[in-house]
Design a protein around this motif. Structure first.
Motif, PDB file in Angstrom:
ATOM      1  N   ARG A 115       0.833  -1.194   0.000  1.00 41.43           N
ATOM      2  CA  ARG A 115       0.000   0.000   0.000  1.00 41.43           C
ATOM      3  C   ARG A 115       0.871   1.250   0.000  1.00 41.43           C
ATOM      4  N   CYS A 116       0.236   2.395  -0.249  1.00 43.53           N
ATOM      5  CA  CYS A 116       0.914   3.678  -0.183  1.00 43.53           C
ATOM      6  C   CYS A 116      -0.111   4.750   0.157  1.00 43.53           C
ATOM      7  N   ALA A 117       0.390   5.860   0.682  1.00 41.53           N
ATOM      8  CA  ALA A 117      -0.493   6.980   1.020  1.00 41.53           C
ATOM      9  C   ALA A 117       0.342   8.254   1.041  1.00 41.53           C
ATOM     10  N   SER A 118      -0.320   9.359   0.755  1.00 39.45           N
ATOM     11  CA  SER A 118       0.310  10.668   0.814  1.00 39.45           C
ATOM     12  C   SER A 118      -0.057  11.338   2.130  1.00 39.45           C
ATOM     13  N   GLN A 119       0.964  11.677   2.921  1.00 35.72           N
ATOM     14  CA  GLN A 119       0.774  12.337   4.212  1.00 35.72           C
ATOM     15  C   GLN A 119      -0.283  11.613   5.047  1.00 35.72           C
ATOM     16  N   THR A 121      -2.355   9.800   8.041  1.00 35.36           N
ATOM     17  CA  THR A 121      -2.563   9.964   9.474  1.00 35.36           C
ATOM     18  C   THR A 121      -2.827   8.591  10.080  1.00 35.36           C
ATOM     19  N   ALA A 122      -2.916   8.554  11.413  1.00 36.45           N
ATOM     20  CA  ALA A 122      -3.172   7.292  12.094  1.00 36.45           C
ATOM     21  C   ALA A 122      -4.486   6.680  11.643  1.00 36.45           C
ATOM     22  N   ASN A 123      -5.493   7.511  11.411  1.00 38.81           N
ATOM     23  CA  ASN A 123      -6.783   6.999  10.960  1.00 38.81           C
ATOM     24  C   ASN A 123      -6.714   6.466   9.535  1.00 38.81           C
ATOM     25  N   ASP A 124      -5.858   7.080   8.711  1.00 39.95           N
ATOM     26  CA  ASP A 124      -5.762   6.661   7.317  1.00 39.95           C
ATOM     27  C   ASP A 124      -5.265   5.226   7.203  1.00 39.95           C
ATOM     28  N   ILE A 125      -4.209   4.889   7.924  1.00 37.12           N
ATOM     29  CA  ILE A 125      -3.593   3.572   7.740  1.00 37.12           C
ATOM     30  C   ILE A 125      -4.424   2.452   8.333  1.00 37.12           C
ATOM     31  N   VAL A 131      -7.711   7.478   1.058  1.00 38.55           N
ATOM     32  CA  VAL A 131      -6.338   7.976   1.121  1.00 38.55           C
ATOM     33  C   VAL A 131      -5.341   6.866   0.805  1.00 38.55           C
ATOM     34  N   VAL A 132      -5.560   5.687   1.380  1.00 46.71           N
ATOM     35  CA  VAL A 132      -4.639   4.567   1.192  1.00 46.71           C
ATOM     36  C   VAL A 132      -4.904   3.907  -0.155  1.00 46.71           C
ATOM     37  N   ARG A 133      -3.831   3.696  -0.905  1.00 47.76           N
ATOM     38  CA  ARG A 133      -3.949   3.123  -2.247  1.00 47.76           C
ATOM     39  C   ARG A 133      -3.195   1.807  -2.340  1.00 47.76           C
ATOM     40  N   LYS A 134      -3.643   0.981  -3.231  1.00 42.01           N
ATOM     41  CA  LYS A 134      -2.889  -0.207  -3.601  1.00 42.01           C
ATOM     42  C   LYS A 134      -1.669   0.246  -4.395  1.00 42.01           C
ATOM     43  N   GLY A 292     -12.456   0.962 -11.612  1.00 39.71           N
ATOM     44  CA  GLY A 292     -12.396   1.017 -10.158  1.00 39.71           C
ATOM     45  C   GLY A 292     -11.191   1.719  -9.587  1.00 39.71           C
ATOM     46  N   SER A 293     -10.632   2.696 -10.249  1.00 43.34           N
ATOM     47  CA  SER A 293      -9.487   3.426  -9.713  1.00 43.34           C
ATOM     48  C   SER A 293      -9.744   4.918  -9.822  1.00 43.34           C
ATOM     49  N   LEU A 294      -9.981   5.541  -8.672  1.00 43.94           N
ATOM     50  CA  LEU A 294     -10.240   6.977  -8.670  1.00 43.94           C
ATOM     51  C   LEU A 294      -8.962   7.781  -8.873  1.00 43.94           C
TER      52      LEU A 294
END
Length: 666
Positions: A115-119, A121-125, A131-134, A292-294
């Protein structure tokens, strides 16, 4: 020897009989360290606050001056490894992590992908899918479709809008047209349209070269209009059309890629069937929309410039914003852009484990016995061509310098290289199966990990089991737990325990200074700590060691190893000292940074014949409240003694004797 003098302290070595230990050797070493040769109690461990989840990995995220801890949840039996973006000054502040559930790792579960994410937060992960992407970019599965639109390349003397107004009776024939597409050097064919008028019929069915082109005229080179039938306006029925040679045709094939809003380009679609296209035609390219990919907001179009089978190089044509799914290509060959960069790229495989970052901007992970490497500075792209395989299944990996140490269920490997394309694999001679991934960690210029025989040490030009001189195989098994997770901190290998076993600490000179291969064996000092925890992580802001406090029901708060202001009570127990004859130790002196220091003195009772009765098992306790000598109680006659030191202060030396001369020497 009539005195016991402890002026240097070391770790345990249970492989040796307590009587055969060196003077600094220990049979117990709890909550202490030996940085300066003295016995130093560990500082207390700080509870730094609650964690939002039962954590299996901690990561200190830093971006543009701010930093905070991320706690990755332990869903079932999860395994998480996180790395920051390898892209210098990444404006998106991206974080990448591999996450697998070990209970489903062999089932191909859909959610075991990196997975990956930009900036984040604890809630995101913990599950924010917005926010979290494959990790990786979707590959189109359908080839583009092509429609050729040919430009006008003929003129006629008849029709609704005739353009040919005259053909002169000169040599050569000059054709007058109010509009024509022809250029010098083109080959054309003249054809009659089947009517009875025979004007200029002598040219019908013949090909000529165009010359002397002006905006409204051109010559048919090689003609002799003086001897031809006269062209009659409004009556002659002729058509002049360009003849396309092989050099005027292109064999084209097209592909397209998807591009995310982060600028990540994915692998190409299947290539369209190669087609011969006139070089001056336009081609309408149609493709399918991503599914299915925003995050995908663009498509890039590429086409071949040469080749006949569609397998040649593809060159950039255009980038098109979605949701459009069509593009009219009129780009001339000379204006094509760069070649397709992602021809060999793919998304990382589902089930990728052990994500680590290598120097020069590429990442590594593993599945089974296969190492996967990303494209340098393109962490979304993992070309299968970069893969390397090992003989045995991979357990874990760790990095030092430009070298990746690969621990397997058999012999370890070194994967060496500054570029994934040039990585070379070297299987080591040392048979050192890695017991568990959590125990493997980088240690400065080396890597350390647990094996069935003890703690392995791997560096350039040297590999060995560090603890063979201190711990036998069965003793190591009693020390090590497969739940342990290790990290290198302050020159020590610290393996946190989650069960009844104590946290293991191994200090070695290898971790502090470089050594010459073939030199003396390392000075290894083994101790343990009563703290329990998991998910150790170094805080890059203050270099502290943080961990998830483990309390049996799961980690619910963050601890800081030795983060407290007070000292723990260290417990250090010496070897068994054997005297040449039975004595009664009557005097003692303790030098320490503070007091009290408690001494538990073990002794062995004697038979009436002066022989030892059993082992050193009886003890008496005394307390030192200062550095002045003090008397020990009498009637403890023995040939064998053992000294246990309990202190919350640094202890430099302990002396026990039966005479004052030894105290003066201390």
């Amino acid at each position: 020897m009539t005195a016991i003098r402890l002026d240097s302290f070391g770790g345990v070595a249970p492989i040796l009989d307590p009587r055969k230990l060196p003077n600094m050797g220990a049979t117990i070493a709890h909550d202490c360290k030996f940085d300066g040769g003295d016995m130093r109690p560990l500082f207390s461990h700080l509870n730094a606050g609650a964690l939002p989840t039962n954590s299996c990995r901690l990561f200190k995220y830093r971006y543009k001056g701010s930093s905070y801890w991320l706690s990755f949840p332990n869903t079932g039996t999860s395994e998480v490894d996180a790395v920051i973006s390898p892209i210098a000054n990444d404006s998106l502040g991206r974080l990448y992590w591999s996450r697998v559930s070990l209970s489903t790792i062999n089932s191909g579960a859909a959610d075991n992908y990196p997975r990956c994410a930009s900036q984040p937060t604890a809630n995101d992960i913990t599950g924010n899918t917005a926010v979290v992407r494959k990790l990786g970019v979707q590959q189109p599965t359908v080839a583009p479709t092509l429609t050729e639109t040919q430009v006008a390349n003929s003129i006629t003397s008849q029709g609704a809008t005739p353009t040919m107004t005259n053909m002169s009776q000169t040599s050569p024939v000059t054709v007058t047209a109010n509009a024509h597409p022809f250029q010098n050097g083109w080959r054309v064919i003249v054809a009659a349209d089947g009517t009875t008028d025979a004007g200029m019929s002598e040219t019908a069915g013949l090909t000529f070269i165009i010359g002397n082109v002006t905006a409204s005229t051109f010559d048919l080179l090689g003609t002799d209009g003086v001897h031809y039938t006269k062209f009659t306006v409004g009556a002659t029925h002729l058509k002049i059309s360009r003849v396309y040679l092989d050099a005027d045709m292109e064999t084209r094939s097209y592909v397209y890629t998807y591009v995310t809003d982060w600028g990540e380009e994915g692998p190409p679609s299947p290539a369209s069937t190669p087609r011969d296209i006139r070089y001056d035609s336009k081609v309408q390219v149609n493709w399918t929309a991503p599914i299915g990919s925003l995050s995908i907001n663009r498509a890039r179009i590429y086409r071949t410039a040469t080749g006949t089978d569609g397998s040649g190089s593809f060159f950039f044509v255009a980038e098109v914003a979605l949701p459009a799914i069509t593009y009219l290509d009129g780009v001339l060959p000379i204006s094509l852009g760069e070649s397709l960069p992602s021809a060999t790229w793919s998304a990382p495989p589902n089930g990728l484990r052990g994500l680590v970052q290598m120097p020069n901007g590429f990442m590594c992970g593993f599945v089974g016995n296969t190492l996967w490497f990303s494209e340098p500075y393109q962490p979304h792209a993992w070309p299968p061509a970069y893969c390397k395989t090992t003989q045995d299944e991979i357990v874990g990996t760790a990095v030092f310098g430009t070298t990746l140490v690969v621990g397997t269920v058999g012999r370890p490997y070194l994967a060496i290289g500054t570029d994934p394309l040039s990585v070379s694999m070297q299987q080591l001679d040392l048979y050192a199966p890695c017991l568990n991934k959590g125990g493997m960690c980088s240690a400065g210029t080396s890597v350390m990990y647990p094996t069935p025989e003890g703690l392995a040490f791997i560096t350039s030009g040297d590999e060995r089991i560090l603890t063979l001189s201190q711990v036998a195989r069965k003793q190591w098994s009693a020390m090590w737990s497969l739940t342990m997770e290790a990290i290198f901190y302050d020159g020590r290998y610290v393996a946190f325990s989650q069960d009844a076993k104590k946290t293991l600490i191994v200090e070695t000179e290898f971790a502090r200074v470089a050594r010459t291969v073939g030199g003396d064996p390392p000075n290894v000092r083994i101790s343990d700590a009563t703290v329990q925890g998991r998910a150790p992580a170094i805080d890059p802001d203050d270099e502290s060691l943080n961990y998830a406090i483990f309390s049996g029901g799961g980690a619910s708060s963050r601890g800081v190893f030795e983060g407290g202001a007070t000292r723990l009570t260290a417990d250090w127990k010496s070897k068994v000292f054997t005297m040449p004859h039975a004595i009664n130790l009557s005097l003692a002196r303790v030098y320490a940074s503070g007091y009290p220091v408690t001494l538990k003195i073990g002794y062995a009772n004697l038979r009436s014949n002066g022989q030892t009765l059993g082992e050193v098992s009886d003890t008496y306790t005394v307390v030192a409240n200062g550095s002045e000598p003090f008397r020990l109680p009498g009637n403890f006659l023995s040939r064998e003694f053992q000294v246990e030191v309990l202190s919350a202060f640094d202890v430099q030396s302990v002396t026990l004797t039966d005479n004052t001369d030894d105290l003066r020497a201390s």
